[in-house]
Design an enzyme around this catalytic site. Structure first.
Site, PDB file in Angstrom:
ATOM      1  N   GLU A   6     104.369 121.085   1.107  1.00 28.74           N
ATOM      2  CA  GLU A   6     104.807 119.701   1.249  1.00 28.74           C
ATOM      3  C   GLU A   6     103.857 119.021   2.237  1.00 28.74           C
ATOM      4  O   GLU A   6     103.648 119.511   3.351  1.00 28.74           O
ATOM      5  CB  GLU A   6     106.252 119.697   1.781  1.00 28.74           C
ATOM      6  CG  GLU A   6     106.943 118.366   1.726  1.00 28.74           C
ATOM      7  CD  GLU A   6     107.611 118.047   0.380  1.00 28.74           C
ATOM      8  OE1 GLU A   6     107.446 118.804  -0.595  1.00 28.74           O
ATOM      9  OE2 GLU A   6     108.294 117.016   0.326  1.00 28.74           O
ATOM     10  N   PHE A  53     104.622 126.533   1.369  1.00 31.32           N
ATOM     11  CA  PHE A  53     105.860 127.313   1.228  1.00 31.32           C
ATOM     12  C   PHE A  53     105.851 128.312   0.081  1.00 31.32           C
ATOM     13  O   PHE A  53     106.788 129.092  -0.066  1.00 31.32           O
ATOM     14  CB  PHE A  53     107.104 126.420   1.170  1.00 31.32           C
ATOM     15  CG  PHE A  53     107.105 125.368   0.085  1.00 31.32           C
ATOM     16  CD1 PHE A  53     107.252 125.711  -1.237  1.00 31.32           C
ATOM     17  CD2 PHE A  53     106.976 124.028   0.422  1.00 31.32           C
ATOM     18  CE1 PHE A  53     107.268 124.739  -2.226  1.00 31.32           C
ATOM     19  CE2 PHE A  53     106.998 123.041  -0.558  1.00 31.32           C
ATOM     20  CZ  PHE A  53     107.143 123.402  -1.895  1.00 31.32           C
ATOM     21  N   ARG A 107     103.761 116.533  -7.929  1.00 32.44           N
ATOM     22  CA  ARG A 107     104.855 117.119  -8.683  1.00 32.44           C
ATOM     23  C   ARG A 107     104.855 116.666 -10.146  1.00 32.44           C
ATOM     24  O   ARG A 107     105.263 117.414 -11.025  1.00 32.44           O
ATOM     25  CB  ARG A 107     106.116 116.694  -7.952  1.00 32.44           C
ATOM     26  CG  ARG A 107     107.301 116.748  -8.716  1.00 32.44           C
ATOM     27  CD  ARG A 107     108.429 116.198  -7.948  1.00 32.44           C
ATOM     28  NE  ARG A 107     109.557 116.402  -8.809  1.00 32.44           N
ATOM     29  CZ  ARG A 107     110.762 116.695  -8.445  1.00 32.44           C
ATOM     30  NH1 ARG A 107     111.037 116.780  -7.180  1.00 32.44           N
ATOM     31  NH2 ARG A 107     111.702 116.868  -9.309  1.00 32.44           N
ATOM     32  N   LYS A 114     113.308 121.627   5.192  1.00 31.85           N
ATOM     33  CA  LYS A 114     113.086 120.784   4.005  1.00 31.85           C
ATOM     34  C   LYS A 114     112.470 119.484   4.501  1.00 31.85           C
ATOM     35  O   LYS A 114     113.133 118.681   5.155  1.00 31.85           O
ATOM     36  CB  LYS A 114     114.377 120.508   3.236  1.00 31.85           C
ATOM     37  CG  LYS A 114     114.109 119.708   1.951  1.00 31.85           C
ATOM     38  CD  LYS A 114     115.365 119.482   1.143  1.00 31.85           C
ATOM     39  CE  LYS A 114     115.114 118.993  -0.276  1.00 31.85           C
ATOM     40  NZ  LYS A 114     114.147 117.941  -0.438  1.00 31.85           N
ATOM     41  N   ARG A 159     105.358 116.827  -2.518  1.00 35.33           N
ATOM     42  CA  ARG A 159     105.024 118.189  -2.927  1.00 35.33           C
ATOM     43  C   ARG A 159     103.634 118.210  -3.559  1.00 35.33           C
ATOM     44  O   ARG A 159     103.315 117.368  -4.389  1.00 35.33           O
ATOM     45  CB  ARG A 159     106.048 118.655  -3.956  1.00 35.33           C
ATOM     46  CG  ARG A 159     105.867 120.085  -4.369  1.00 35.33           C
ATOM     47  CD  ARG A 159     107.097 120.514  -5.109  1.00 35.33           C
ATOM     48  NE  ARG A 159     107.070 121.895  -5.494  1.00 35.33           N
ATOM     49  CZ  ARG A 159     108.167 122.546  -5.841  1.00 35.33           C
ATOM     50  NH1 ARG A 159     109.335 121.949  -5.832  1.00 35.33           N
ATOM     51  NH2 ARG A 159     108.104 123.809  -6.208  1.00 35.33           N
ATOM     52  N   LYS A 180     119.090 123.279  -1.915  1.00 33.21           N
ATOM     53  CA  LYS A 180     118.796 122.298  -0.859  1.00 33.21           C
ATOM     54  C   LYS A 180     120.076 121.916  -0.131  1.00 33.21           C
ATOM     55  O   LYS A 180     121.138 121.790  -0.746  1.00 33.21           O
ATOM     56  CB  LYS A 180     118.074 121.072  -1.419  1.00 33.21           C
ATOM     57  CG  LYS A 180     118.701 120.429  -2.597  1.00 33.21           C
ATOM     58  CD  LYS A 180     117.850 119.249  -3.081  1.00 33.21           C
ATOM     59  CE  LYS A 180     118.376 118.727  -4.386  1.00 33.21           C
ATOM     60  NZ  LYS A 180     117.707 117.547  -4.874  1.00 33.21           N
ATOM     61  N   GLU A 205     114.465 127.464   5.208  1.00 34.21           N
ATOM     62  CA  GLU A 205     113.181 126.817   5.535  1.00 34.21           C
ATOM     63  C   GLU A 205     113.420 125.354   5.817  1.00 34.21           C
ATOM     64  O   GLU A 205     114.350 124.753   5.260  1.00 34.21           O
ATOM     65  CB  GLU A 205     112.225 126.911   4.333  1.00 34.21           C
ATOM     66  CG  GLU A 205     111.711 128.297   4.072  1.00 34.21           C
ATOM     67  CD  GLU A 205     110.787 128.343   2.843  1.00 34.21           C
ATOM     68  OE1 GLU A 205     110.603 127.304   2.178  1.00 34.21           O
ATOM     69  OE2 GLU A 205     110.263 129.430   2.566  1.00 34.21           O
TER      70      GLU A 205
HETATM   71  P1  ATP Z   1     114.965 115.521  -3.351  1.00 34.90           P
HETATM   72  O1  ATP Z   1     115.039 114.169  -3.981  1.00 34.90           O
HETATM   73  O2  ATP Z   1     116.208 115.969  -2.742  1.00 34.90           O
HETATM   74  O3  ATP Z   1     113.743 115.784  -2.546  1.00 34.90           O
HETATM   75  P2  ATP Z   1     113.934 116.477  -5.679  1.00 34.90           P
HETATM   76  O4  ATP Z   1     114.738 116.103  -6.862  1.00 34.90           O
HETATM   77  O5  ATP Z   1     112.713 115.725  -5.373  1.00 34.90           O
HETATM   78  O6  ATP Z   1     114.891 116.502  -4.470  1.00 34.90           O
HETATM   79  P3  ATP Z   1     114.446 119.186  -5.516  1.00 34.90           P
HETATM   80  O7  ATP Z   1     113.982 120.309  -6.330  1.00 34.90           O
HETATM   81  O8  ATP Z   1     115.849 118.815  -5.736  1.00 34.90           O
HETATM   82  O9  ATP Z   1     113.510 117.983  -5.785  1.00 34.90           O
HETATM   83  O10 ATP Z   1     114.182 119.492  -3.988  1.00 34.90           O
HETATM   84  C1  ATP Z   1     113.049 120.219  -3.721  1.00 34.90           C
HETATM   85  C2  ATP Z   1     111.950 119.360  -3.181  1.00 34.90           C
HETATM   86  O11 ATP Z   1     111.955 119.403  -1.769  1.00 34.90           O
HETATM   87  C3  ATP Z   1     110.638 119.956  -3.554  1.00 34.90           C
HETATM   88  O12 ATP Z   1     110.194 119.455  -4.769  1.00 34.90           O
HETATM   89  C4  ATP Z   1     109.718 119.621  -2.421  1.00 34.90           C
HETATM   90  O13 ATP Z   1     109.072 118.399  -2.687  1.00 34.90           O
HETATM   91  C5  ATP Z   1     110.625 119.398  -1.253  1.00 34.90           C
HETATM   92  N1  ATP Z   1     110.539 120.445  -0.197  1.00 34.90           N
HETATM   93  C6  ATP Z   1     110.498 120.198   1.132  1.00 34.90           C
HETATM   94  N2  ATP Z   1     110.469 121.331   1.834  1.00 34.90           N
HETATM   95  C7  ATP Z   1     110.496 122.357   0.956  1.00 34.90           C
HETATM   96  C8  ATP Z   1     110.507 123.774   1.066  1.00 34.90           C
HETATM   97  N3  ATP Z   1     110.523 124.382   2.247  1.00 34.90           N
HETATM   98  N4  ATP Z   1     110.519 124.492  -0.076  1.00 34.90           N
HETATM   99  C9  ATP Z   1     110.534 123.901  -1.282  1.00 34.90           C
HETATM  100  N5  ATP Z   1     110.537 122.556  -1.444  1.00 34.90           N
HETATM  101  C10 ATP Z   1     110.523 121.781  -0.351  1.00 34.90           C
END
Ligand code: ATP
Length: 584
Positions: A302, A342, A273, A253, A258, A424, A251
């Site tokens: 998102e 998502f 979040r 990103k 979020r 990711k 998907e």
């Molecule tokens: P990062 O700083 O890399 O965004 P993070 O620590 O905020 O990571 P992670 O769980 O590591 O959070 O990465 C997932 C985040 O990516 C999710 O919390 C969401 O905000 C975002 N995101 C973007 N696109 C998607 C998707 N298709 N599915 C799930 N999460 C997504």
């Protein structure tokens, strides 16, 4: 139970530098608690009146508190203000100037925890004309019935300055020990915490019922669920391996924010979040969500800023305009957003979190079966080969995404968990550079030269979830513009503490200022190295050495959407370090 007992424990906790002692104090007080007040006591320990998502804010201005302290002490407002400027904390001022008060109070009625809580709750509900006078009256009724020690903590609670050095997981440990006799049960409580985010509720259920009842706390609408998180892989090959080489979903990103949507008939709430309610900031989306054909719904997506002409996603910073407190209507006009859904967690009166992701996606497709202006399904593709992932990644980057999320079609929704069911994959990884790392600010040293009078470098720490502690990893002094340094300093001002927080493990390092671990910033570093100064993974890889970021740089992004406990974990840092060794 009288508040004095709790205030005495608070006083001891304020002076403790050991996390174990903090937990022991909490266990002691929880064990003495009666059923009627168990949840209230848990909220007060957290310096709150309820779970975060209900955001019951006391909203009392310094001015009102100073006035009530003047009334209670017989000092003039001016005298209290001078003391406040001197000491810096209104609770400590109260402690000092109310020392001799009890002899002069005629009607002293010992303050119970229940009365304190209910009065604070009433204060939080007061709005509109006449509310300031009423707040003053309530605060005074509390101060008139308390000792100087109680007054100290009442005012700290009212101004949101209670700094006991604990976070939710320490309280969870204490609840597990006090009510189940075993700290190991924290793991079970954690699941309940991930679906309810309400420690008061968990403590009440355990107190009146059993651990089985806690295990079966259901997810419910308007109670935000802690989000499922992703592990990181360096490239498509590693990600596919983690999916056992089988078919999976890729998907987009998107680099936005979020959001969890909760809908019941026409009531709609949006949570970030870290469970902040941001419904008012996105009323344009709320109108669109109203059109979704379903009575009950919890879904995730998102939100991203879009360029209406090109349709391209804009960087995260543009979205921050939508989080302002004032002139929200203007921001809605100037910064249009798109919601990319998502996942779906609840639908048609049923919890869907235990269904496989592929089924949840189908439900989501049905829910969004007609075209919405501002809501769409996240761009998704079924993949089974490295080349397919790489091709989709190129397309995602071209469209302004950060990279891809690779998801296991069979995985259930695991609230609060960071596991390999979601992976990711970012474009930076493909250059073999490090990913950005989110770290919490725990200390600072003052600057020299151009930075005299400002912070010169910030001490950053990573998170250890099992211990609920923070380990230092670097000092960062580059990447800050003057404006952003001022903004961070302003935020940090509310979190300055006299001594290092007991949850921060920092070795011998000396700082000019220490902070409560609260503010999270995004950093970038080309390499992780061994260091005798910092404590992340201390002694694990080499005796006497921890891990540190080499040439760390602030990326300019304050992670407003993250709590300290959402910082990059020690385990993640270790994984990055190990991968880096392999790639040499
Ligand atoms: P990062 O700083 O890399 O965004 P993070 O620590 O905020 O990571 P992670 O769980 O590591 O959070 O990465 C997932 C985040 O990516 C999710 O919390 C969401 O905000 C975002 N995101 C973007 N696109 C998607 C998707 N298709 N599915 C799930 N999460 C997504």
């Amino acid at each position: 139970m009288y508040f004095l007992e709790l205030a005495e424990i608070f006083e001891k906790m304020e002076q403790t530098t050991s996390r174990l002692e903090l937990t022991n104090h909490l266990v002691y007080i929880l064990k003495k608690t009666t059923s009627v007040i168990i949840d209230k006591i848990v909220y007060l320990i957290q310096g709150k009146l309820g779970p975060d998502y209900q955001s019951k804010q006391l909203g009392v201005a310094d001015k009102v508190v100073i006035k009530s302290l003047a009334l209670a002490s017989g000092y003039s407002v001016n005298e209290v203000q001078i003391k406040y400027n001197e000491i810096g904390d209104i609770g400590d001022v109260a402690y000092e100037i109310l020392k001799s008060k009890l002899q002069t109070t005629l009607f002293y009625e010992k303050l119970t925890i229940e009365r304190l809580y209910n009065t604070l709750l009433r204060i939080s509900e007061l709005t509109g004309s006449g509310s300031i006078e009423l707040k003053l009256k309530y605060i005074n009724s509390l101060l008139n019935n308390s000792t100087n020690l109680e007054s100290k903590f009442i005012l700290k609670l009212i101004l949101g300055n209670l700094r006991l050095g604990i976070a939710d997981f320490t309280v969870l440990d204490a609840i597990a020990i006090a009510f189940t006799g075993d700290k190991k049960n924290r793991k079970i409580l954690e699941r309940a915490y991930n679906v309810s985010s309400d420690l008061g509720k968990i403590a009440r259920i355990l107190f009146d019922g059993s651990i089985d009842e806690v295990k079966s706390i259901p997810i419910s609408i308007f109670v935000p669920v802690r989000p499922m998180l992703a592990e990181r892989a360096s490239d498509a090959e590693e990600a596919l391996k983690k999916m056992n080489g089988k078919m999976c979903y890729a998907e987009y990103k998107i680099d936005g924010e979020r959001i969890q949507i909760h809908k019941h008939n026409n009531r709609i709430e949006l949570y970030t979040r870290n469970l902040e309610n941001v419904t008012n900031n996105f009323s344009d989306l709320v109108h669109e969500i109203e059109k979704i054909n379903s009575k009950d719904l919890i879904a995730e997506g998102e939100i991203v800023s879009v360029d209406l002409i090109t349709g391209r996603f804009l960087p995260f910073q543009s979205l921050m305009h939508r989080r302002r407190k004032y002139n929200i209507e203007d921001a809605i006009k100037d910064y249009p957003v798109l919601l990319n859904l998502f996942d779906i967690l609840y639908y048609d009166n049923q919890d869907k979190t235990n269904l496989p992701f592929s089924t949840r996606r189908k439900i989501l497709e049905e829910v969004l079966s007609f075209k919405h202006d501002k809501i769409k399904l996240i761009n998704q593709k079924t993949v089974a080969k490295v080349e397919e992932i790489d091709k989709f990644m190129t397309k995602a980057i071209e469209n302004g995404c950060e990279g891809l999320m690779i998801k296991n079609p069979n995985s259930t929704y695991r609230a609060g968990a960071r596991e390999w069911a979601w992976i990711k994959l970012k474009k930076e990884y493909s250059n073999k550079l490090l990913d950005t790392i989110d770290l919490v600010i725990v200390g600072a040293i003052f600057g020299k030269g151009r930075r005299v009078g400002k912070y010169g470098a910030l001490l950053l720490a990573s998170y250890e979830p099992d211990e609920d502690t923070f380990y230092t990893i670097c000092k960062v002094g580059t990447g800050f513009t003057d404006e952003i340094l001022d903004e961070i300093s302003k935020k940090l001002k509310n979190h300055i503490i006299e001594n290092k927080n007991p949850r921060v493990i920092s070795g011998e390092i000396k700082m000019d200022v220490w902070f409560e671990p609260k503010i999270v910033i995004e950093t970038f570093s080309p390499e992780i190295t061994l260091s005798p100064i910092y404590t992340t993974s201390i002694d694990k890889i080499k005796k006497g050495y921890g891990l540190a970021l080499r040439f760390p740089k602030f990326t300019g992004k304050i992670r407003e959407d993250k709590n300290a406990e959402d910082s990059t974990t020690i385990k993640e840092i270790e994984n990055i370090y190990k991968k880096q060794l392999k790639s040499i």
